[in-house]
Design a protein around this motif. Structure first.
Motif, PDB file in Angstrom:
ATOM      1  N   PRO A 273       9.478  19.264  -4.981  1.00 53.59           N
ATOM      2  CA  PRO A 273       9.939  17.898  -4.751  1.00 53.59           C
ATOM      3  C   PRO A 273      10.623  17.355  -5.993  1.00 53.59           C
ATOM      4  CG  PRO A 273       7.641  18.134  -4.097  1.00 53.59           C
ATOM      5  CD  PRO A 273       8.042  19.407  -4.783  1.00 53.59           C
ATOM      6  N   GLY A 274      11.680  16.609  -5.787  1.00 55.94           N
ATOM      7  CA  GLY A 274      12.414  16.027  -6.907  1.00 55.94           C
ATOM      8  C   GLY A 274      13.748  16.692  -7.142  1.00 55.94           C
ATOM      9  N   ALA A 275      13.995  17.849  -6.531  1.00 55.24           N
ATOM     10  CA  ALA A 275      15.291  18.517  -6.660  1.00 55.24           C
ATOM     11  C   ALA A 275      16.206  17.942  -5.590  1.00 55.24           C
ATOM     12  CB  ALA A 275      15.136  20.018  -6.494  1.00 55.24           C
TER      13      ALA A 275
ATOM     14  N   ARG B 113       4.443  20.119 -13.998  1.00 55.00           N
ATOM     15  CA  ARG B 113       4.737  18.944 -13.162  1.00 55.00           C
ATOM     16  C   ARG B 113       3.557  17.974 -13.163  1.00 55.00           C
ATOM     17  NH1 ARG B 113       9.429  19.634  -9.736  1.00 55.00           N
ATOM     18  NH2 ARG B 113       8.937  17.536  -9.111  1.00 55.00           N
ATOM     19  N   GLU B 114       2.336  18.518 -13.113  1.00 54.51           N
ATOM     20  CA  GLU B 114       1.151  17.663 -13.145  1.00 54.51           C
ATOM     21  C   GLU B 114       1.065  16.910 -14.465  1.00 54.51           C
ATOM     22  OE1 GLU B 114      -3.708  18.042 -12.875  1.00 54.51           O
ATOM     23  OE2 GLU B 114      -2.458  19.768 -12.394  1.00 54.51           O
ATOM     24  N   ALA B 115       1.346  17.591 -15.572  1.00 56.29           N
ATOM     25  CA  ALA B 115       1.323  16.944 -16.884  1.00 56.29           C
ATOM     26  C   ALA B 115       2.400  15.872 -16.976  1.00 56.29           C
ATOM     27  CB  ALA B 115       1.518  17.985 -17.983  1.00 56.29           C
ATOM     28  N   GLU B 116       3.560  16.129 -16.379  1.00 52.60           N
ATOM     29  CA  GLU B 116       4.638  15.146 -16.406  1.00 52.60           C
ATOM     30  C   GLU B 116       4.238  13.872 -15.666  1.00 52.60           C
ATOM     31  OE1 GLU B 116       9.342  14.802 -15.110  1.00 52.60           O
ATOM     32  OE2 GLU B 116       8.202  16.572 -14.564  1.00 52.60           O
ATOM     33  N   VAL B 117       3.603  14.031 -14.518  1.00 54.29           N
ATOM     34  CA  VAL B 117       3.154  12.862 -13.753  1.00 54.29           C
ATOM     35  C   VAL B 117       2.060  12.113 -14.518  1.00 54.29           C
ATOM     36  CG1 VAL B 117       1.961  12.153 -11.645  1.00 54.29           C
ATOM     37  CG2 VAL B 117       3.827  13.791 -11.518  1.00 54.29           C
ATOM     38  N   THR B 118       1.127  12.847 -15.111  1.00 55.11           N
ATOM     39  CA  THR B 118       0.052  12.217 -15.878  1.00 55.11           C
ATOM     40  C   THR B 118       0.605  11.424 -17.054  1.00 55.11           C
ATOM     41  OG1 THR B 118      -1.464  13.984 -15.258  1.00 55.11           O
ATOM     42  CG2 THR B 118      -2.064  12.648 -17.169  1.00 55.11           C
ATOM     43  N   HIS B 119       1.537  12.009 -17.805  1.00 58.64           N
ATOM     44  CA  HIS B 119       2.120  11.303 -18.944  1.00 58.64           C
ATOM     45  C   HIS B 119       2.918  10.091 -18.497  1.00 58.64           C
ATOM     46  CE1 HIS B 119       1.639  15.300 -21.131  1.00 58.64           C
ATOM     47  NE2 HIS B 119       0.774  14.449 -21.660  1.00 58.64           N
ATOM     48  N   GLY B 120       3.572  10.186 -17.351  1.00 61.68           N
ATOM     49  CA  GLY B 120       4.295   9.040 -16.815  1.00 61.68           C
ATOM     50  C   GLY B 120       3.357   7.891 -16.477  1.00 61.68           C
ATOM     51  N   ARG B 121       2.207   8.226 -15.917  1.00 64.88           N
ATOM     52  CA  ARG B 121       1.227   7.183 -15.576  1.00 64.88           C
ATOM     53  C   ARG B 121       0.660   6.523 -16.829  1.00 64.88           C
ATOM     54  NH1 ARG B 121      -1.686  10.570 -10.737  1.00 64.88           N
ATOM     55  NH2 ARG B 121      -0.061  10.182  -9.189  1.00 64.88           N
ATOM     56  N   VAL B 122       0.377   7.319 -17.842  1.00 62.27           N
ATOM     57  CA  VAL B 122      -0.122   6.760 -19.110  1.00 62.27           C
ATOM     58  C   VAL B 122       0.931   5.845 -19.723  1.00 62.27           C
ATOM     59  CG1 VAL B 122      -0.797   7.348 -21.475  1.00 62.27           C
ATOM     60  CG2 VAL B 122      -1.736   8.630 -19.557  1.00 62.27           C
ATOM     61  N   ALA B 123       2.194   6.247 -19.659  1.00 60.26           N
ATOM     62  CA  ALA B 123       3.270   5.415 -20.204  1.00 60.26           C
ATOM     63  C   ALA B 123       3.379   4.097 -19.433  1.00 60.26           C
ATOM     64  CB  ALA B 123       4.595   6.165 -20.150  1.00 60.26           C
ATOM     65  N   MET B 124       3.206   4.147 -18.115  1.00 66.39           N
ATOM     66  CA  MET B 124       3.261   2.908 -17.329  1.00 66.39           C
ATOM     67  C   MET B 124       2.117   1.970 -17.704  1.00 66.39           C
ATOM     68  SD  MET B 124       4.511   3.990 -13.539  1.00 66.39           S
ATOM     69  CE  MET B 124       3.852   5.631 -13.383  1.00 66.39           C
ATOM     70  N   LEU B 125       0.921   2.515 -17.918  1.00 62.79           N
ATOM     71  CA  LEU B 125      -0.208   1.687 -18.346  1.00 62.79           C
ATOM     72  C   LEU B 125       0.029   1.097 -19.726  1.00 62.79           C
ATOM     73  CD1 LEU B 125      -3.235   3.795 -17.089  1.00 62.79           C
ATOM     74  CD2 LEU B 125      -2.497   1.564 -16.250  1.00 62.79           C
TER      75      LEU B 125
END
Length: 96
Positions: A19-21, A46-58
């Motif tokens: 997903p995402g392509a 991909r899991e790490a990318e989503v996790t880091h994105g969530r931390v950045a949003m917080l």
């Protein structure tokens, strides 16, 4: 005869199938991390990318909340004021 789904060619994993392509860019991997990665490693990336994105949003939410509650904090006797970007330098030295 019906085709068997046990063929490794049928189950071959490609990064472009994730997903995402999307068109017009397709699968975007400018540094080539996906070239040597197997399916398990790429899914971990991909899991790490989503996790880091969530931390950045917080972190952004925390920054905005810090701006909204300026001067009403119980920390440091509400002495810290001004834009949130300058708060760190206003923290008193020492923890007496």
């Amino acid at each position: 005869a019906p085709m068997s789904k046990t063929s490794s060619a049928m189950n071959a994993f490609t990064a472009a199938d994730l997903p995402g392509a999307l068109a017009p860019m397709g699968f975007f991997d400018p540094l080539g991390f996906a070239e040597k990665a197997d399916e398990k490693t790429l899914k971990r990336y991909r899991e790490a990318e989503v996790t880091h994105g969530r931390v950045a949003m917080l972190a952004v939410i925390g920054f905005l909340v810090g701006e909204a509650v300026e001067g009403s904090s119980f920390l440091f006797d509400a002495q810290i004021s001004g834009p949130a970007i300058t708060h760190f330098t206003q923290v008193p030295d020492g923890w007496d």
